[in-house]
Design a protein around this motif. Structure first.
Motif, PDB file in Angstrom:
ATOM      1  N   LEU A 119      31.436  69.060  90.105  1.00  0.00           N
ATOM      2  CA  LEU A 119      31.737  69.602  91.424  1.00  0.00           C
ATOM      3  C   LEU A 119      33.147  69.212  91.822  1.00  0.00           C
ATOM      4  CD1 LEU A 119      28.435  68.875  93.411  1.00  0.00           C
ATOM      5  CD2 LEU A 119      29.052  70.880  92.052  1.00  0.00           C
ATOM      6  N   VAL A 120      33.887  70.148  92.400  1.00  0.00           N
ATOM      7  CA  VAL A 120      35.246  69.886  92.887  1.00  0.00           C
ATOM      8  C   VAL A 120      35.241  70.043  94.401  1.00  0.00           C
ATOM      9  CG1 VAL A 120      36.504  70.427  90.771  1.00  0.00           C
ATOM     10  CG2 VAL A 120      35.887  72.284  92.302  1.00  0.00           C
ATOM     11  N   PHE A 121      35.913  69.095  95.071  1.00  0.00           N
ATOM     12  CA  PHE A 121      35.892  69.035  96.532  1.00  0.00           C
ATOM     13  C   PHE A 121      37.295  69.139  97.098  1.00  0.00           C
ATOM     14  CE2 PHE A 121      32.125  66.928  95.023  1.00  0.00           C
ATOM     15  CZ  PHE A 121      31.142  67.383  95.885  1.00  0.00           C
ATOM     16  N   PHE A 122      37.372  69.769  98.260  1.00  0.00           N
ATOM     17  CA  PHE A 122      38.636  70.004  98.933  1.00  0.00           C
ATOM     18  C   PHE A 122      38.472  69.670 100.409  1.00  0.00           C
ATOM     19  CE2 PHE A 122      37.828  72.892  95.487  1.00  0.00           C
ATOM     20  CZ  PHE A 122      38.951  72.777  94.705  1.00  0.00           C
ATOM     21  N   MET A 123      39.571  69.248 101.042  1.00  0.00           N
ATOM     22  CA  MET A 123      39.595  69.034 102.487  1.00  0.00           C
ATOM     23  C   MET A 123      40.435  70.182 103.040  1.00  0.00           C
ATOM     24  SD  MET A 123      38.433  67.000 104.873  1.00  0.00           S
ATOM     25  CE  MET A 123      38.145  65.382 104.190  1.00  0.00           C
ATOM     26  N   THR A 124      39.760  71.230 103.523  1.00  0.00           N
ATOM     27  CA  THR A 124      40.471  72.440 103.933  1.00  0.00           C
ATOM     28  C   THR A 124      41.016  72.381 105.359  1.00  0.00           C
ATOM     29  OG1 THR A 124      38.350  73.434 104.514  1.00  0.00           O
ATOM     30  CG2 THR A 124      39.223  73.912 102.310  1.00  0.00           C
ATOM     31  N   LYS A 125      40.380  71.576 106.195  1.00  0.00           N
ATOM     32  CA  LYS A 125      40.825  71.315 107.572  1.00  0.00           C
ATOM     33  C   LYS A 125      40.428  69.886 107.863  1.00  0.00           C
ATOM     34  CE  LYS A 125      39.964  76.035 109.095  1.00  0.00           C
ATOM     35  NZ  LYS A 125      39.078  76.928 109.843  1.00  0.00           N
ATOM     36  N   PRO A 126      40.946  69.294 108.908  1.00  0.00           N
ATOM     37  CA  PRO A 126      40.498  67.932 109.224  1.00  0.00           C
ATOM     38  C   PRO A 126      38.963  67.882 109.342  1.00  0.00           C
ATOM     39  CG  PRO A 126      42.387  68.501 110.566  1.00  0.00           C
ATOM     40  CD  PRO A 126      41.972  69.755 109.838  1.00  0.00           C
ATOM     41  N   ASN A 127      38.373  66.993 108.606  1.00  0.00           N
ATOM     42  CA  ASN A 127      36.921  66.797 108.589  1.00  0.00           C
ATOM     43  C   ASN A 127      36.109  68.003 108.120  1.00  0.00           C
ATOM     44  OD1 ASN A 127      37.093  64.091 109.560  1.00  0.00           O
ATOM     45  ND2 ASN A 127      37.489  64.937 111.600  1.00  0.00           N
ATOM     46  N   VAL A 128      36.736  68.926 107.403  1.00  0.00           N
ATOM     47  CA  VAL A 128      36.020  70.081 106.844  1.00  0.00           C
ATOM     48  C   VAL A 128      36.188  70.056 105.333  1.00  0.00           C
ATOM     49  CG1 VAL A 128      35.827  72.596 106.750  1.00  0.00           C
ATOM     50  CG2 VAL A 128      36.373  71.465 108.918  1.00  0.00           C
ATOM     51  N   ARG A 129      35.061  69.897 104.640  1.00  0.00           N
ATOM     52  CA  ARG A 129      35.085  69.852 103.179  1.00  0.00           C
ATOM     53  C   ARG A 129      34.603  71.171 102.608  1.00  0.00           C
ATOM     54  NH1 ARG A 129      33.142  64.003 103.404  1.00  0.00           N
ATOM     55  NH2 ARG A 129      35.074  62.892 102.991  1.00  0.00           N
ATOM     56  N   HIS A 130      35.149  71.482 101.435  1.00  0.00           N
ATOM     57  CA  HIS A 130      34.753  72.672 100.685  1.00  0.00           C
ATOM     58  C   HIS A 130      34.399  72.207  99.284  1.00  0.00           C
ATOM     59  CE1 HIS A 130      34.580  76.886  99.621  1.00  0.00           C
ATOM     60  NE2 HIS A 130      35.376  76.663  98.588  1.00  0.00           N
ATOM     61  N   VAL A 131      33.431  72.863  98.639  1.00  0.00           N
ATOM     62  CA  VAL A 131      32.989  72.450  97.310  1.00  0.00           C
ATOM     63  C   VAL A 131      32.786  73.670  96.416  1.00  0.00           C
ATOM     64  CG1 VAL A 131      30.541  72.394  98.018  1.00  0.00           C
ATOM     65  CG2 VAL A 131      31.287  71.041  96.043  1.00  0.00           C
ATOM     66  N   GLY A 132      33.049  73.467  95.132  1.00  0.00           N
ATOM     67  CA  GLY A 132      32.811  74.492  94.125  1.00  0.00           C
ATOM     68  C   GLY A 132      32.342  73.839  92.835  1.00  0.00           C
ATOM     69  N   VAL A 133      31.982  74.671  91.862  1.00  0.00           N
ATOM     70  CA  VAL A 133      31.522  74.197  90.560  1.00  0.00           C
ATOM     71  C   VAL A 133      32.573  74.548  89.516  1.00  0.00           C
ATOM     72  CG1 VAL A 133      29.706  74.335  88.805  1.00  0.00           C
ATOM     73  CG2 VAL A 133      29.108  74.572  91.227  1.00  0.00           C
ATOM     74  N   PHE A 134      33.093  73.528  88.838  1.00  0.00           N
ATOM     75  CA  PHE A 134      34.090  73.735  87.790  1.00  0.00           C
ATOM     76  C   PHE A 134      33.420  74.413  86.594  1.00  0.00           C
ATOM     77  CE2 PHE A 134      36.754  72.315  84.204  1.00  0.00           C
ATOM     78  CZ  PHE A 134      37.991  72.751  84.656  1.00  0.00           C
ATOM     79  N   VAL A 135      34.098  75.414  86.014  1.00  0.00           N
ATOM     80  CA  VAL A 135      33.531  76.133  84.866  1.00  0.00           C
ATOM     81  C   VAL A 135      34.382  76.007  83.606  1.00  0.00           C
ATOM     82  CG1 VAL A 135      32.242  77.774  86.278  1.00  0.00           C
ATOM     83  CG2 VAL A 135      34.561  78.357  85.532  1.00  0.00           C
ATOM     84  N   GLY A 136      35.521  75.323  83.703  1.00  0.00           N
ATOM     85  CA  GLY A 136      36.412  75.190  82.549  1.00  0.00           C
ATOM     86  C   GLY A 136      37.608  76.105  82.687  1.00  0.00           C
ATOM     87  N   ASN A 137      38.586  75.926  81.783  1.00  0.00           N
ATOM     88  CA  ASN A 137      39.787  76.768  81.772  1.00  0.00           C
ATOM     89  C   ASN A 137      40.465  76.862  83.132  1.00  0.00           C
ATOM     90  OD1 ASN A 137      39.328  77.288  79.046  1.00  0.00           O
ATOM     91  ND2 ASN A 137      38.084  79.082  79.511  1.00  0.00           N
ATOM     92  N   ASP A 138      40.532  75.724  83.852  1.00  0.00           N
ATOM     93  CA  ASP A 138      41.213  75.668  85.147  1.00  0.00           C
ATOM     94  C   ASP A 138      40.534  76.523  86.218  1.00  0.00           C
ATOM     95  OD1 ASP A 138      43.404  74.917  86.912  1.00  0.00           O
ATOM     96  OD2 ASP A 138      44.201  76.938  86.601  1.00  0.00           O
ATOM     97  N   GLN A 139      39.249  76.842  86.058  1.00  0.00           N
ATOM     98  CA  GLN A 139      38.574  77.715  87.008  1.00  0.00           C
ATOM     99  C   GLN A 139      37.340  77.046  87.608  1.00  0.00           C
ATOM    100  OE1 GLN A 139      37.939  81.061  84.352  1.00  0.00           O
ATOM    101  NE2 GLN A 139      39.611  82.172  85.348  1.00  0.00           N
ATOM    102  N   PHE A 140      37.035  77.439  88.842  1.00  0.00           N
ATOM    103  CA  PHE A 140      35.818  77.002  89.498  1.00  0.00           C
ATOM    104  C   PHE A 140      35.248  78.155  90.299  1.00  0.00           C
ATOM    105  CE2 PHE A 140      39.114  76.249  92.597  1.00  0.00           C
ATOM    106  CZ  PHE A 140      38.529  76.398  93.850  1.00  0.00           C
TER     107      PHE A 140
END
Length: 176
Positions: A119-140
């Motif tokens: 799982l890859v996580f991002f802070m898109t706004k203050p106190n707002v997290r976003h998550v995705g699933v890494f699939v390889g080749n620099d992609q999620f």
């Protein structure tokens, strides 16, 4: 006691593989019971290539589904519900409901060491997290608030500027 030992020997010698499911809290909509699954195998015994293919097959089922905060169906889904569904379907692991909670599960992994299913996580706004699933080749894959379920490049400037962390839920056989 003898019956218990015989039962354990029977289960261990059985040709069927059983995975003991985690308990899903009632607020997630399932009965909190123990269940046995006979197939497919849990993540820790899946090969990396097989796991990637299963993730991409699941992505194909969700691609284009609109984003809906709090959503959890093909009528609309948010990022953490999407990762929760993908990981449960392909690896039979139960994740917490929110991205913030998911970011504390498993164990941390460096961005350079990412493998399919992490799982890859991002802070898109203050106190707002976003998550995705890494699939390889620099992609999620993820449920984007602006474009729905989609595939993105981790190296994209937006994602690198907002990158927070990555987590691995379980080790995968054949990966070192």
């Amino acid at each position: 006691m003898l019956r218990l030992i015989l039962f354990i020997v029977f289960v261990l010698s059985s040709s069927t593989t059983f995975a003991f499911e985690n308990i899903i809290p009632e607020e997630w909509g399932s009965d909190p019971v123990f269940t046995f699954k006979s197939s497919p195998p849990p993540t820790h015994i899946l090969k990396e290539g097989n796991l990637k293919q299963r993730i991409m097959d699941e992505y194909a089922q969700w691609k284009g589904t609109r984003y809906l905060w709090g959503g959890n169906s093909h009528n609309g889904i948010d990022c953490s519900a999407f990762t929760r569904r993908v990981i449960h379907t392909v690896a039979h692991l139960n994740l917490p409901r929110t991205a913030a909670e998911q970011s504390h599960t498993g164990y941390p992994v460096q961005q350079e060491q990412l493998k399919p299913g992490d799982l890859v996580f991002f802070m898109t706004k203050p106190n707002v997290r976003h998550v995705g699933v890494f699939v390889g080749n620099d992609q999620f894959i993820h449920a984007s608030s602006s474009r729905g379920v989609m595939l993105s490049h981790l190296s994209g400037s937006y994602w690198q500027e907002h990158y927070l962390t990555a987590r691995r839920m379980a080790p995968v056989r054949g990966m070192s």
